[in-house]
Design a protein around this motif. Structure first.
Motif, PDB file in Angstrom:
ATOM      1  N   GLU A 217      11.367  -5.385  -2.914  1.00  0.00           N
ATOM      2  CA  GLU A 217      12.287  -6.203  -3.931  1.00  0.00           C
ATOM      3  C   GLU A 217      13.799  -5.936  -3.728  1.00  0.00           C
ATOM      4  OE1 GLU A 217      11.261  -8.939  -5.244  1.00  0.00           O
ATOM      5  OE2 GLU A 217       9.353  -8.645  -4.599  1.00  0.00           O
ATOM      6  N   THR A 218      14.204  -4.590  -3.470  1.00  0.00           N
ATOM      7  CA  THR A 218      15.314  -4.429  -3.439  1.00  0.00           C
ATOM      8  C   THR A 218      15.949  -4.617  -2.173  1.00  0.00           C
ATOM      9  OG1 THR A 218      15.130  -2.106  -4.663  1.00  0.00           O
ATOM     10  CG2 THR A 218      16.833  -2.098  -3.300  1.00  0.00           C
TER      11      THR A 218
ATOM     12  N   ALA B 270       1.827   2.722  -4.000  1.00  0.00           N
ATOM     13  CA  ALA B 270       1.978   1.163  -3.949  1.00  0.00           C
ATOM     14  C   ALA B 270       3.262   0.820  -4.772  1.00  0.00           C
ATOM     15  CB  ALA B 270       0.600   0.619  -4.272  1.00  0.00           C
ATOM     16  N   ALA B 271       3.251   1.239  -6.031  1.00  0.00           N
ATOM     17  CA  ALA B 271       4.208   0.925  -6.982  1.00  0.00           C
ATOM     18  C   ALA B 271       5.721   1.112  -6.337  1.00  0.00           C
ATOM     19  CB  ALA B 271       4.243   1.279  -8.249  1.00  0.00           C
ATOM     20  N   GLU B 272       6.125   2.194  -5.563  1.00  0.00           N
ATOM     21  CA  GLU B 272       7.273   2.572  -5.286  1.00  0.00           C
ATOM     22  C   GLU B 272       7.565   1.717  -4.013  1.00  0.00           C
ATOM     23  OE1 GLU B 272       7.442   7.349  -6.027  1.00  0.00           O
ATOM     24  OE2 GLU B 272       6.533   6.641  -4.229  1.00  0.00           O
TER      25      GLU B 272
ATOM     26  N   LYS C 104      -7.397   3.878  -2.668  1.00  0.00           N
ATOM     27  CA  LYS C 104      -7.755   4.948  -1.698  1.00  0.00           C
ATOM     28  C   LYS C 104      -6.810   4.809  -0.506  1.00  0.00           C
ATOM     29  CE  LYS C 104     -12.181   6.607   0.170  1.00  0.00           C
ATOM     30  NZ  LYS C 104     -13.546   6.440   0.243  1.00  0.00           N
ATOM     31  N   LEU C 105      -6.475   3.664   0.057  1.00  0.00           N
ATOM     32  CA  LEU C 105      -5.819   3.574   1.255  1.00  0.00           C
ATOM     33  C   LEU C 105      -4.268   4.106   1.130  1.00  0.00           C
ATOM     34  CD1 LEU C 105      -6.701   0.250   2.336  1.00  0.00           C
ATOM     35  CD2 LEU C 105      -6.901   2.181   3.734  1.00  0.00           C
ATOM     36  N   SER C 106      -3.822   3.665  -0.427  1.00  0.00           N
ATOM     37  CA  SER C 106      -2.544   4.233  -0.649  1.00  0.00           C
ATOM     38  C   SER C 106      -2.488   5.693  -0.665  1.00  0.00           C
ATOM     39  CB  SER C 106      -2.023   3.704  -1.959  1.00  0.00           C
ATOM     40  OG  SER C 106      -0.970   4.060  -2.484  1.00  0.00           O
ATOM     41  N   ALA C 107      -3.417   6.388  -1.406  1.00  0.00           N
ATOM     42  CA  ALA C 107      -3.513   7.726  -1.369  1.00  0.00           C
ATOM     43  C   ALA C 107      -3.503   8.565   0.070  1.00  0.00           C
ATOM     44  CB  ALA C 107      -4.578   8.360  -2.150  1.00  0.00           C
TER      45      ALA C 107
ATOM     46  N   ILE D 250       1.188  -1.339  -0.006  1.00  0.00           N
ATOM     47  CA  ILE D 250       0.136   0.111  -0.008  1.00  0.00           C
ATOM     48  C   ILE D 250       0.883   1.353   0.091  1.00  0.00           C
ATOM     49  CG2 ILE D 250      -1.896   1.384   1.222  1.00  0.00           C
ATOM     50  CD1 ILE D 250      -2.827  -1.203   0.041  1.00  0.00           C
ATOM     51  N   SER D 251       1.925   1.334   1.146  1.00  0.00           N
ATOM     52  CA  SER D 251       2.517   2.673   0.921  1.00  0.00           C
ATOM     53  C   SER D 251       3.806   2.325   2.036  1.00  0.00           C
ATOM     54  CB  SER D 251       1.676   3.590   1.413  1.00  0.00           C
ATOM     55  OG  SER D 251       2.772   5.090   1.463  1.00  0.00           O
ATOM     56  N   LEU D 252       5.206   2.747   1.622  1.00  0.00           N
ATOM     57  CA  LEU D 252       6.010   2.865   2.547  1.00  0.00           C
ATOM     58  C   LEU D 252       5.802   3.988   3.514  1.00  0.00           C
ATOM     59  CD1 LEU D 252       8.850   2.003   3.498  1.00  0.00           C
ATOM     60  CD2 LEU D 252       9.850   3.212   2.122  1.00  0.00           C
TER      61      LEU D 252
END
Length: 308
Positions: A290-291, A282-284, A252-255, A103-105
């Motif tokens: 993965e990193t 979310a993509a970031e 909505k959660l990510s925003a 969702i978000s860092l």
């Protein structure tokens, strides 16, 4: 009049959202979670509340959320549960790659290397000298096997070629109680959970894991400054949702999470605790995960970290 699907989407969330934290209260995870929950409550129009559920190196909470079907349950992802557990457990009770969606860092948290006040080591150089003079007699505590503190100290042991005994606890709170009580010698702890004790003189900080000195502790040198160039160790926390959560709700959660970390109240709280607010897409967050997996896998293998 809005179509039925649009009305349903607009009505979500329709009840309180449970944010499950995989560790005992009293650590950095709780501080970050509560900062996010407070601001997301305002942005989403429904209460976001923190539910601490420790156990199993975070797996108890992860399983709970992976199986949640109410569309109102999240988990606070962490370096240990996301980037470590897949490599230290032969088999997990959930699929770490398929059971959740990022969702978000939320925040990055500097690791601080601290010792009990009566330990005869005023800085990292003296601590390492003491450890090498009496191999295996010093110990360090952590919030559990595979926790960020465990990784941080194993990383330090590896680069400094020292040997210390590991004492795992069930959470940061119990670990700090024993550290301040003199029952363990040292620890690497996320700044929000420990900086108050350092400033109160209850613990001595011998080094920070950051690349530069912290504004909150300007007199404490980094690990890199004390003979280990390039050394850096930070913890991190982010939100994950069950993979079954509809994309519209996840968006909505990510925003809301990203905005929450930009709100002045959250930033002030986290920065006062020496935590770094992030708030990513979310993509970031997915790319970051993965990193981190690639970064820590070889450290885990070299340190032979195993679950409790």
């Amino acid at each position: 009049m809005l179509p039925i699907g649009a009305r349903a989407q607009a009505a979500w969330p329709s009840k309180s959202i449970r944010l499950v934290v995989p560790f005992a209260p009293g650590g950095s995870s709780e501080i970050v979670a509560r900062a996010a929950a407070s601001e997301m409550t305002k942005l989403l129009g429904q209460s976001v509340y923190v539910d601490s559920k420790p156990g199993g190196a975070g797996n108890v909470a992860m399983v709970d959320v992976a199986r949640a079907e109410d569309q109102h349950t999240l988990v606070l992802g962490h370096i240990g549960t996301i980037a470590v557990n897949p490599f230290i457990f032969a088999k997990l009770p959930y699929d770490p790659d398929k059971a959740f969606q990022p969702i978000s860092l939320l925040s990055k948290v500097p690791s601080l290397y601290v010792v009990r006040n009566d330990l005869p080591a005023k800085n990292l150089t003296e601590f390492i000298a003491l450890a090498k003079a009496k191999p295996g007699t010093l110990n360090y505590g952590s919030a559990g096997n595979g926790s960020a503190g465990h990784l941080a100290f194993e990383y330090l042991k590896m680069v400094s070629n020292t040997f210390l005994l590991h004492v795992p606890y069930r959470g940061t709170g119990p670990q700090l109680t024993d550290l301040m009580g003199g029952r363990v010698d040292a620890a690497a702890v996320g700044a929000p959970a420990v900086i108050g004790f350092i400033k109160a003189g209850k613990l001595r900080c011998i080094a920070t894991g950051t690349s530069q000195r912290l504004v909150q502790l300007p007199d404490v040198p980094t690990v890199a400054e004390q003979g280990f160039p390039g050394f850096e160790m930070t913890q991190w926390y982010g939100l994950l949702a069950p993979a079954s959560l509809p994309q519209a709700h996840a968006d909505k959660l990510s925003a809301a999470a990203a905005q929450a970390m930009k709100e002045p109240a959250a930033q002030k709280l986290l920065e006062s605790e020496a935590a770094i607010p992030v708030g990513s897409t979310a993509a970031e967050f997915a790319r970051f995960i993965e990193t981190e997996k690639k970064r820590w896998k070889p450290v885990i293998e070299r340190a032979k970290i195993k679950p409790d």
